[in-house]
Design a protein around this motif. Sequence first.
Motif, mmCIF file in Angstrom:
data_model
loop_
_atom_site.group_PDB
_atom_site.id
_atom_site.type_symbol
_atom_site.label_atom_id
_atom_site.label_comp_id
_atom_site.label_asym_id
_atom_site.label_seq_id
_atom_site.Cartn_x
_atom_site.Cartn_y
_atom_site.Cartn_z
ATOM 1 N N LEU A 124 49.960 22.210 29.916
ATOM 2 C CA LEU A 124 49.180 22.556 31.114
ATOM 3 C C LEU A 124 48.161 21.451 31.409
ATOM 4 O O LEU A 124 48.000 21.042 32.572
ATOM 5 C CB LEU A 124 48.460 23.902 30.923
ATOM 6 N N ASP A 125 47.525 20.958 30.373
ATOM 7 C CA ASP A 125 46.543 19.871 30.557
ATOM 8 C C ASP A 125 47.243 18.652 31.162
ATOM 9 O O ASP A 125 46.739 18.029 32.099
ATOM 10 C CB ASP A 125 45.912 19.464 29.211
ATOM 11 N N ASP A 126 48.400 18.353 30.611
ATOM 12 C CA ASP A 126 49.170 17.212 31.088
ATOM 13 C C ASP A 126 49.571 17.405 32.558
ATOM 14 O O ASP A 126 49.485 16.484 33.368
ATOM 15 C CB ASP A 126 50.432 17.112 30.217
ATOM 16 N N GLY A 127 49.978 18.622 32.881
ATOM 17 C CA GLY A 127 50.403 18.933 34.251
ATOM 18 C C GLY A 127 49.263 18.783 35.240
ATOM 19 O O GLY A 127 49.429 18.221 36.323
ATOM 20 N N ARG A 128 48.078 19.248 34.844
ATOM 21 C CA ARG A 128 46.918 19.151 35.750
ATOM 22 C C ARG A 128 46.507 17.702 35.951
ATOM 23 O O ARG A 128 46.019 17.323 37.010
ATOM 24 C CB ARG A 128 45.742 19.974 35.209
ATOM 25 N N ALA A 129 46.731 16.904 34.889
ATOM 26 C CA ALA A 129 46.308 15.497 34.962
ATOM 27 C C ALA A 129 47.325 14.619 35.685
ATOM 28 O O ALA A 129 47.031 13.481 36.043
ATOM 29 C CB ALA A 129 46.097 14.967 33.541
ATOM 30 N N GLN A 130 48.514 15.131 35.895
ATOM 31 C CA GLN A 130 49.592 14.335 36.485
ATOM 32 C C GLN A 130 49.358 14.169 37.999
ATOM 33 O O GLN A 130 49.302 15.174 38.735
ATOM 34 C CB GLN A 130 50.932 15.051 36.228
ATOM 35 N N ALA A 131 49.239 12.934 38.431
ATOM 36 C CA ALA A 131 49.015 12.686 39.863
ATOM 37 C C ALA A 131 50.179 13.243 40.671
ATOM 38 O O ALA A 131 51.334 13.051 40.307
ATOM 39 C CB ALA A 131 48.874 11.188 40.100
ATOM 40 N N GLY A 132 49.872 13.961 41.726
ATOM 41 C CA GLY A 132 50.908 14.485 42.605
ATOM 42 C C GLY A 132 51.280 15.929 42.305
ATOM 43 O O GLY A 132 51.842 16.615 43.147
ATOM 44 N N MET A 133 50.958 16.395 41.110
ATOM 45 C CA MET A 133 51.357 17.754 40.760
ATOM 46 C C MET A 133 50.172 18.716 40.911
ATOM 47 O O MET A 133 49.059 18.387 40.536
ATOM 48 C CB MET A 133 51.880 17.783 39.317
ATOM 49 N N THR A 134 50.450 19.922 41.425
ATOM 50 C CA THR A 134 49.388 20.921 41.622
ATOM 51 C C THR A 134 49.870 22.252 41.072
ATOM 52 O O THR A 134 51.047 22.599 41.230
ATOM 53 C CB THR A 134 49.155 21.156 43.144
ATOM 54 N N ALA A 135 48.966 23.012 40.477
ATOM 55 C CA ALA A 135 49.332 24.353 40.007
ATOM 56 C C ALA A 135 49.220 25.327 41.177
ATOM 57 O O ALA A 135 48.121 25.575 41.677
ATOM 58 C CB ALA A 135 48.419 24.773 38.864
ATOM 59 N N ALA A 136 50.371 25.860 41.619
ATOM 60 C CA ALA A 136 50.348 26.846 42.694
ATOM 61 C C ALA A 136 49.890 28.193 42.160
ATOM 62 O O ALA A 136 49.413 29.049 42.906
ATOM 63 C CB ALA A 136 51.738 26.967 43.317
ATOM 64 N N ILE A 137 50.045 28.378 40.871
ATOM 65 C CA ILE A 137 49.517 29.559 40.170
ATOM 66 C C ILE A 137 49.337 29.151 38.714
ATOM 67 O O ILE A 137 50.103 28.321 38.195
ATOM 68 C CB ILE A 137 50.463 30.787 40.296
ATOM 69 N N GLY A 138 48.322 29.704 38.072
ATOM 70 C CA GLY A 138 48.095 29.410 36.650
ATOM 71 C C GLY A 138 47.547 28.012 36.457
ATOM 72 O O GLY A 138 46.723 27.542 37.231
ATOM 73 N N GLY A 139 48.004 27.373 35.398
ATOM 74 C CA GLY A 139 47.577 25.998 35.124
ATOM 75 C C GLY A 139 46.585 25.880 33.986
ATOM 76 O O GLY A 139 46.391 24.801 33.441
ATOM 77 N N THR A 140 45.975 27.011 33.620
ATOM 78 C CA THR A 140 45.073 26.987 32.448
ATOM 79 C C THR A 140 45.305 28.263 31.646
ATOM 80 O O THR A 140 45.749 29.281 32.184
ATOM 81 C CB THR A 140 43.580 26.970 32.861
ATOM 82 N N ALA A 141 44.947 28.197 30.376
ATOM 83 C CA ALA A 141 45.083 29.389 29.529
ATOM 84 C C ALA A 141 43.866 30.283 29.741
ATOM 85 O O ALA A 141 42.768 29.771 29.960
ATOM 86 C CB ALA A 141 45.176 28.959 28.076
ATOM 87 N N PRO A 142 44.040 31.613 29.671
ATOM 88 C CA PRO A 142 42.886 32.502 29.812
ATOM 89 C C PRO A 142 41.876 32.225 28.697
ATOM 90 O O PRO A 142 42.267 32.130 27.537
ATOM 91 C CB PRO A 142 43.486 33.906 29.637
ATOM 92 N N SER A 143 40.611 32.052 29.056
ATOM 93 C CA SER A 143 39.634 31.708 28.016
ATOM 94 C C SER A 143 38.596 32.813 27.811
ATOM 95 O O SER A 143 37.779 32.742 26.914
ATOM 96 C CB SER A 143 38.933 30.397 28.369
ATOM 97 N N ASP A 144 38.624 33.833 28.663
ATOM 98 C CA ASP A 144 37.734 34.974 28.385
ATOM 99 C C ASP A 144 38.443 36.266 28.782
ATOM 100 O O ASP A 144 39.586 36.235 29.220
ATOM 101 C CB ASP A 144 36.389 34.819 29.116
ATOM 102 N N GLY A 145 37.754 37.398 28.570
ATOM 103 C CA GLY A 145 38.363 38.694 28.844
ATOM 104 C C GLY A 145 39.310 39.070 27.710
ATOM 105 O O GLY A 145 39.453 38.332 26.734
ATOM 106 N N PRO A 146 39.975 40.230 27.835
ATOM 107 C CA PRO A 146 40.816 40.745 26.744
ATOM 108 C C PRO A 146 41.952 39.799 26.350
ATOM 109 O O PRO A 146 42.329 39.729 25.181
ATOM 110 C CB PRO A 146 41.384 42.060 27.292
#
Length: 479
Positions: free
Chosen positions: A333-355
Amino acid sequence: MLIDGEWVEARSGRWREVTSPAHRGTVLARVPEADREDIDRAVTAARAALGPWRAQHFKTRQRALGKIADAIEARAEELARTTAADTGNALRTEARPEVATLVDLFRYFAGVAGEVKGTTLPAGDGQLQYTRLEPLGVVGAIVPWNSPLAIVGFKIPAALAAGNTVVLKAAEDAPLSVLQLAQICAEHLPAGVLNVLSGDGRVAGAALVEHPGIDKISFTGSTEVGRVVARSAGERLIHASLELGGKSPSIVFPDAVDDQLIDGLLLSTRFFRQGQSCTAGTRLFLHEEIHDEVVEKLVARLRTLTVGDPLDEASDMGAVINEKQFDAVRAYLDDGRAQAGMTAAIGGTAPSDGPLANGLYHIPTVFTGARNDFRLAREEIFGPVLVAIRWRDRDEVIRMANDSNYGLAAYVWTGDLDQALTTAHRLEAGWVQVNQGGGQVVGQSYGGYKDSGLGREVSLEGMLAGFTQTKQINVRLRG
Ligand code: NAD
């Protein structure tokens, strides 16, 4: 562990903890940690059981497999809950259907047990020339954690129906339902016919592959370990079949957008199993005319999915198997976010809070703007992550689809029959589905091209090619 009909601990006295993907730090159980000595005991037992087992009329093996299928069905809920607990796969969407598939597989191979038969050659009245399909002998089976029961079902009933005996090693992270299945099988099989062990791949797995008493290895797992297994099998010239990784293309033509497309695509992504499937359609090739519309609809559908405790009936998606896999997906996911031209249409990061942060949960991710040569389009992620790639021309999309080391599965979406079949025939994959995205169905041929493996399972022809060898007998009739 089940060795020679007995429930035993590892000779070394060592144990391994099985932890929950859904609740970080929770130990579900401990299982014996088999090593070379335990594998040796199991192979010795399987070899001793081979003679009587293979000598039976096929009806005996058929009856035993049929009884096992009934017994699994009677304990289906228990098996499903166990497999949901250790794999992290959601009970409703994954674990229960998987147990149903397991039942089907035992019934199917029981049904075709009588098809393990040879041929006679019309060689004239003075000759009887015929073949026998004989079992290979003792089969070593090694399975991964992502859908352990179904994969055991691809191997065990087929090997047993053909008259082989088996030593199975379960995956480190998901051995519990496999050991439960072993309990069920043991009630209906003679001692030693099926032996089931838990243990580390590099210790127990390697010992099984290298054991001189094994006649065939049936391996499902990563391409990397598959190569190690193949090298060892090649060295000793034993039979080997390998079901390995995948990075499957899913090609959507402009005419394919209808009410069923999105649900079909959703199945093909295997997001219900957190994308932890070798057949996941993770390279989504969308024709430029419908690219934006399909992304929008798919994302809207993915937003409706409930990610949560695998044992909760409300959960559509559960947790990924272990910390290592969790971190590997996060790195993609980190690699995908850093890749020029690519965008997360949904998601893109792991949940870091909540249950969800209390377990190994990833949420669905779709990256748009990908190219087929990006790392995320080339490597098997084994998480709920897919890349959408635009295409314009059919030759171009087929070339991109085939431009992969893998060749396990593929999906084609179009209402045009010529288009669908011509494309299916040109794809380098062992299994192509048209306008549907479900999992393997009992009786179909299943296996990979290229780095996705060697050999076929699940089907009658897979059983004959993978678990028997042909003996030709020529007789001169004397009068
Ligand atoms: P893995 O290769 O790490 O492990 C698979 C099995 O091999 C485990 O039981 C493990 O203990 C054992 N193993 C590990 N090292 C070994 C060695 N040196 N010798 C013998 N056995 C050894 O794979 P995994 O992480 O458990 O599963 C994920 C992989 O499996 C993915 O690549 C996925 O695509 C693949 N897979 C393929 C299929 C298929 O049918 N083609 C199905 C499911 C999973």
